[in-house]
Design an enzyme around this catalytic site. Structure first.
Site, mmCIF file in Angstrom:
data_model
loop_
_atom_site.group_PDB
_atom_site.id
_atom_site.type_symbol
_atom_site.label_atom_id
_atom_site.label_comp_id
_atom_site.label_asym_id
_atom_site.label_seq_id
_atom_site.Cartn_x
_atom_site.Cartn_y
_atom_site.Cartn_z
ATOM 1 N N SER A 253 -48.267 28.874 -72.034
ATOM 2 C CA SER A 253 -48.615 27.471 -72.227
ATOM 3 C C SER A 253 -49.895 27.379 -73.032
ATOM 4 O O SER A 253 -50.520 28.391 -73.345
ATOM 5 C CB SER A 253 -48.808 26.788 -70.878
ATOM 6 O OG SER A 253 -50.046 27.193 -70.325
ATOM 7 N N LYS A 254 -50.288 26.161 -73.326
ATOM 8 C CA LYS A 254 -51.495 25.883 -74.112
ATOM 9 C C LYS A 254 -52.731 26.630 -73.590
ATOM 10 O O LYS A 254 -53.617 26.969 -74.352
ATOM 11 C CB LYS A 254 -51.799 24.371 -74.075
ATOM 12 C CG LYS A 254 -50.936 23.574 -75.003
ATOM 13 C CD LYS A 254 -51.696 23.231 -76.294
ATOM 14 C CE LYS A 254 -50.788 22.671 -77.355
ATOM 15 N NZ LYS A 254 -50.544 23.592 -78.458
#
Ligand code: GLU
Length: 481
Positions: A253-254
């Protein structure tokens, strides 16, 4: 005929995980001379946007995945955007079929009523299943509610018993107990189809033969298979890919840094390197080799060798591989690729140094580059102003032994017939004269002539900036003592 699809939802920029799914789907199709369909799953109108769709197209194109049918290419089975398929009435047609055959029913329960049911199930610890209260309504009652304009959804009636059994191309034999699955909504109250319904209609209508997608969709299999069966269709083949995790083993994820494909492009990753790296994320051919061309990967790819275990995305490995790719390119391709990333101002400043200074400079720093944008950091060494050079030197302390090395080197280095070879030969003489180790000779020379610890091969560097600059810099440092 093998027909596959990538089915991204344009609710964000193209994610590296989605790209990997698209890649494996594409590899499978190209390996078997199949057709690749691109379908945009934009039924979530609130979260979908054209901007994200454009980002997806851009990312796929940059990365090198083409498709034979899709929103831009058209094709026999279009339209290829779910929003346009809604407008064309495609899903409502199938809904009518399912309502008529008794596989679907109207449901007028309010959100509140449903949440009471769900809470009650939670309290007893039983997995929630819709009570089928709506099925108790008579035909007349349903009609009256519809005529009165009551809000409704349409649910699919799951089989009460039996198992969904199928052989996954990646995970092998899979079985789900149908009786555990709740009747699910296929048409939402706003008239749009739900994911599990739209995806089946489209896979069926587009004659998709093989579905390759992320493992997060495996739990949807009993629902999708039941809809296929209710429509009298046979199930395509499925292969569910392991997930991509960050180094901390959480889903990528980010938090782990860049996740969108265009960010990788903008940071200077070379797409064939990313292609090679991502292909090996959850798949491997036989043997130890790690470097493959796109064509080699296509000819080697097989779902049999896709791993069941999740794969960890290792940014450092990717960066290393990217650097290796740049070093392996033929000179012409390398220059063309790197020039796209070189700042115009820096390029002009290097060109001023001489006729072939630019090409020499680009080659000189090739061994230093990891990503293409590094050219602007490493390239700057060739065009330092005297002021910048002096302020770099002010930060460095040169020992007596260093100064002795520089003095010897200055005496050996001759402007006449200067070349990278004569520069190297000069350094070798200093090595011999002083009996010092390589580091004790090369580092002070590097620091004195460039003002920095790391950079291009010094002989190459000297060829670009000119022997006069080298001699002047040696004298400058020597004069400081
Ligand atoms: N639109 C879905 C997604 O982006 C694709 C699901 C599927 O491949 O069935 O996750």
């Amino acid at each position: 005929m093998i027909r596959v699809r990538f089915a991204p939802s344009p609710t964000g920029n193209l994610h590296i995980g989605t790209l990997r799914t698209a890649l494996f789907t594409w590899l499978f199709a190209r390996r078997h001379k199949g057709v690749v369909v691109l379908r945009i799953e934009d039924t979530d109108m609130q979260r979908s946007s054209t901007e994200f769709e454009v980002n997806i197209f851009e990312g796929l194109e940059w990365f090198g995945l083409d498709n034979d049918e899709g929103p831009r290419e058209g094709g026999e089975y279009g339209p290829y955007r779910q929003s346009e398929r809604i407008e064309a009435g495609i899903y409502s047609g199938y809904i009518e079929t399912l309502l008529a055959s008794g596989h679907a029913y109207y449901c007028f329960d309010t959100a509140k009523e449903l949440s009471v049911e769900r809470d009650a199930a939670m309290a007893t610890g039983v997995p929630y299943k819709y009570s089928r209260k709506a099925l108790e309504l008579s035909e007349g009652e349903v009609k009256a509610k519809l005529d009165a304009g009551e809000a409704y959804t349409i649910r699919f009636k799951m089989p009460d018993s039996g198992w969904l059994k199928y052989k996954d191309m990646v995970r092998g034999k899979i079985a789900f107990d149908n009786s555990l699955i709740s009747d699910f909504v296929i048409m939402k109250s706003d008239g749009t189809p739900s994911y599990n319904f739209a995806v089946v209609v489209d896979d069926l209508a587009m004659k998709i033969s093989h579905v390759i997608r992320g493992e997060d969709h495996i739990s949807n299999m009993p629902r999708q298979a039941a809809v296929f069966a209710a429509l009298g269709a046979t199930l395509p083949e499925y292969g569910h890919l392991p997930m991509i995790l960050g180094p901390d083993k959480a889903k990528l994820s980010k938090r782990h840094g860049a996740t969108s494909v265009t960010e990788y492009r903008d940071q200077g990753f070379y797409s064939p390197a990313l292609f090679n790296y991502l292909s090996l994320l959850g798949w491997s051919p036989e043997g130890q080799e790690e470097f493959f061309t796109k064509d080699e990967i296509v000819s080697l790819f097989s779902t049999d060798r896709v791993a069941k275990a999740n794969a960890v995305f290792d940014q450092r490995k990717l960066t290393w591989m990217n650097g290796q790719y740049l070093r392996r390119l033929d000179v012409e391709t390398y220059e063309a690729v790197i020039l796209e990333h070189l700042d115009a101002g820096l390029k002009a400043d290097i060109e001023v140094l001489g006729d072939d200074a630019l090409s020499k400079a680009l080659l000189a720093v090739r061994g230093n580059l990891e990503v293409l944008n590094d050219i602007n950091t490493y390239g700057a060494v060739f065009v330092k102003t005297q002021k910048e050079y002096e302020s770099d030197i002010a930060e460095i302390s040169f020992s007596e032994s260093n100064i002795d090395v520089l003095t010897r080197f200055r005496a050996i280095l001759k402007p006449e017939g200067f070349s990278r070879e004569s520069f190297d030969a000069g350094m070798a003489v200093v090595l011999e004269q002083t009996g010092l180790g390589k580091g004790a000779v090369f580092l002070p020379i590097r620091l004195a002539v460039s003002g920095q610890k790391a950079g291009p091969h010094l002989g190459d560097f000297a060829e670009v900036v000119g022997v006069e600059t080298i001699l002047a810099r040696l004298s400058y440092v020597i004069s400081l003592t």
